[in-house]
Enzyme design. Structure first.
Site, mmCIF file in Angstrom:
data_model
loop_
_atom_site.group_PDB
_atom_site.id
_atom_site.type_symbol
_atom_site.label_atom_id
_atom_site.label_comp_id
_atom_site.label_asym_id
_atom_site.label_seq_id
_atom_site.Cartn_x
_atom_site.Cartn_y
_atom_site.Cartn_z
ATOM 1 N N LYS A 163 0.829 -1.217 0.000
ATOM 2 C CA LYS A 163 0.000 0.000 0.000
ATOM 3 C C LYS A 163 0.862 1.265 0.000
ATOM 4 O O LYS A 163 0.561 2.217 -0.701
ATOM 5 C CB LYS A 163 -0.913 0.030 1.245
ATOM 6 C CG LYS A 163 -1.887 -1.118 1.350
ATOM 7 C CD LYS A 163 -2.847 -0.908 2.505
ATOM 8 C CE LYS A 163 -2.211 -0.895 3.876
ATOM 9 N NZ LYS A 163 -1.627 -2.175 4.324
ATOM 10 N N ARG B 196 12.313 -4.066 11.720
ATOM 11 C CA ARG B 196 11.310 -3.508 12.631
ATOM 12 C C ARG B 196 10.739 -4.639 13.470
ATOM 13 O O ARG B 196 10.518 -5.737 12.957
ATOM 14 C CB ARG B 196 10.174 -2.873 11.808
ATOM 15 C CG ARG B 196 10.330 -1.404 11.569
ATOM 16 C CD ARG B 196 9.373 -0.855 10.537
ATOM 17 N NE ARG B 196 7.991 -1.317 10.614
ATOM 18 C CZ ARG B 196 7.034 -0.950 9.770
ATOM 19 N NH1 ARG B 196 7.306 -0.113 8.799
ATOM 20 N NH2 ARG B 196 5.820 -1.397 9.883
ATOM 21 N N ARG C 170 -0.107 -10.057 12.885
ATOM 22 C CA ARG C 170 -0.673 -8.927 12.129
ATOM 23 C C ARG C 170 -1.615 -9.430 11.026
ATOM 24 O O ARG C 170 -2.636 -8.817 10.740
ATOM 25 C CB ARG C 170 0.442 -8.087 11.513
ATOM 26 C CG ARG C 170 1.253 -7.350 12.552
ATOM 27 C CD ARG C 170 2.397 -6.608 11.927
ATOM 28 N NE ARG C 170 1.961 -5.387 11.273
ATOM 29 C CZ ARG C 170 2.737 -4.661 10.484
ATOM 30 N NH1 ARG C 170 3.967 -5.024 10.238
ATOM 31 N NH2 ARG C 170 2.270 -3.558 9.936
ATOM 32 N N ARG D 234 -8.899 0.665 9.442
ATOM 33 C CA ARG D 234 -8.507 -0.735 9.606
ATOM 34 C C ARG D 234 -9.570 -1.509 10.369
ATOM 35 O O ARG D 234 -9.402 -2.710 10.601
ATOM 36 C CB ARG D 234 -7.192 -0.818 10.371
ATOM 37 C CG ARG D 234 -5.969 -1.022 9.476
ATOM 38 C CD ARG D 234 -4.762 -0.877 10.358
ATOM 39 N NE ARG D 234 -3.629 -1.623 9.949
ATOM 40 C CZ ARG D 234 -2.486 -1.070 9.502
ATOM 41 N NH1 ARG D 234 -2.405 0.206 9.336
ATOM 42 N NH2 ARG D 234 -1.460 -1.827 9.226
ATOM 43 N N ARG E 171 12.096 -7.616 5.164
ATOM 44 C CA ARG E 171 12.181 -6.153 5.152
ATOM 45 C C ARG E 171 13.206 -5.642 6.157
ATOM 46 O O ARG E 171 13.263 -6.130 7.281
ATOM 47 C CB ARG E 171 10.796 -5.599 5.516
ATOM 48 C CG ARG E 171 10.359 -4.513 4.598
ATOM 49 C CD ARG E 171 8.919 -4.340 4.469
ATOM 50 N NE ARG E 171 8.154 -4.150 5.688
ATOM 51 C CZ ARG E 171 6.889 -3.718 5.658
ATOM 52 N NH1 ARG E 171 6.326 -3.418 4.510
ATOM 53 N NH2 ARG E 171 6.209 -3.595 6.765
HETATM 54 P P1 AMP Z 1 1.513 0.123 9.151
HETATM 55 O O1 AMP Z 1 2.845 0.751 8.908
HETATM 56 O O2 AMP Z 1 0.407 0.808 8.405
HETATM 57 O O3 AMP Z 1 1.517 -1.353 8.917
HETATM 58 O O4 AMP Z 1 1.172 0.345 10.702
HETATM 59 C C1 AMP Z 1 2.033 -0.125 11.727
HETATM 60 C C2 AMP Z 1 1.242 -0.354 12.988
HETATM 61 O O5 AMP Z 1 0.634 0.879 13.413
HETATM 62 C C3 AMP Z 1 0.073 -1.327 12.872
HETATM 63 O O6 AMP Z 1 0.473 -2.673 12.992
HETATM 64 C C4 AMP Z 1 -0.811 -0.886 14.030
HETATM 65 O O7 AMP Z 1 -0.313 -1.334 15.268
HETATM 66 C C5 AMP Z 1 -0.650 0.628 13.988
HETATM 67 N N1 AMP Z 1 -1.680 1.237 13.103
HETATM 68 C C6 AMP Z 1 -1.490 1.897 11.929
HETATM 69 N N2 AMP Z 1 -2.666 2.300 11.407
HETATM 70 C C7 AMP Z 1 -3.627 1.880 12.263
HETATM 71 C C8 AMP Z 1 -5.054 1.954 12.283
HETATM 72 N N3 AMP Z 1 -5.730 2.550 11.287
HETATM 73 N N4 AMP Z 1 -5.705 1.390 13.325
HETATM 74 C C9 AMP Z 1 -5.045 0.799 14.339
HETATM 75 N N5 AMP Z 1 -3.719 0.669 14.381
HETATM 76 C C10 AMP Z 1 -2.997 1.200 13.352
#
Ligand code: AMP
Length: 210
Positions: free
Chosen positions: A13, A156, A167, A88, A123
């Site tokens: 994304k 990470r 996840r 989400r 990654r």
């Molecule tokens: P991402 O980089 O988008 O995969 O986000 C990393 C982490 O941030 C996720 O695994 C969640 O713990 C948190 N996070 C990001 N966006 C959201 C969201 N819309 N709702 C809840 N947690 C989020």
């Protein structure tokens, strides 16, 4: 144009958001990036989010909804935006509706779980400048060292294999129902994520026109 990019973590994304952002000249808004920035600055919100992120869990809805309300209220979002990683959950999508935001299109990037696991586990990110790499698909010139600034590359915590599985489970349970939510509104388009990023981009741009 107001867009949402849906898809499992690691489906690509962020990369697609960057391309569309440059093409349509609208900002890409990533809740993950906003939270990570808060975390690196040690803000109260960042510290609150840390344990959830490290465990592969979602940060509570009220926290991310607050972040999005703040961010979408900024001037640069007045002509549209691309949401990467938000909503989400169904309550997050309902909060967007309640804010009176009319989303034009939702692009769902579909990638099978096995591929996601391979992608995310490889990654690596630069500890200093944040540049991203992949042990298989985008390896640095020197193992474990950033091409841009020579700093150390790290994995990470949320890309560790166990966390990736967690996840994905969270994604299937809490985020996937959004496909039906937006399909019922007639604005969902599904793009099959390709091996080659440029191929996925071509399909994503086409899905914006349909
Ligand atoms: P991402 O980089 O988008 O995969 O986000 C990393 C982490 O941030 C996720 O695994 C969640 O713990 C948190 N996070 C990001 N966006 C959201 C969201 N819309 N709702 C809840 N947690 C989020």
């Amino acid at each position: 144009m107001k867009l949402i990019l849906l898809g499992a973590p690691g489906a690509g994304k962020g990369t697609q958001a960057e391309v569309i952002c440059n093409k349509l000249n609208i900002p890409a808004v990533s809740t993950g990036n906003i939270i990570r920035e808060a975390l690196s600055k040690g803000t109260e919100m960042g510290l609150k989010a840390k344990s959830y992120i490290d465990a592969g869990q979602l940060v509570p809805d009220d926290v991310v909804i607050g972040i999005i309300k703040d961010r979408l209220g900024k001037d640069d979002c007045s002509n549209g935006f691309i949401l990467d990683g938000f909503p989400r959950t169904i309550p997050q999508a309902e909060a967007l509706d309640a804010m009176g935001i009319d989303i034009d299109r939702v692009i769902d990037i579909e990638v099978p779980d096995e591929k996601i696991i391979a992608r995310m586990s490889g990654r690596r990110v630069c500890k200093s400048c944040g540049a991203t790499y992949h042990t298989e698909y985008k390896a640095p010139a020197m193992d474990g060292v950033c091409d841009v600034c020579d700093a150390e590359l790290i994995q990470r915590k949320d890309d560790h294999p166990d966390t990736v599985l967690e996840r994905l489970e969270v994604y299937h349970k809490q985020t996937e129902p959004l496909k039906d939510y937006y399909s019922a509104k007639g604005i969902l388009r599904v793009v099959e994520g390709q091996e080659d990023v440029a191929d996925t981009t071509a399909l994503t741009l086409k899905a914006l026109e349909d």
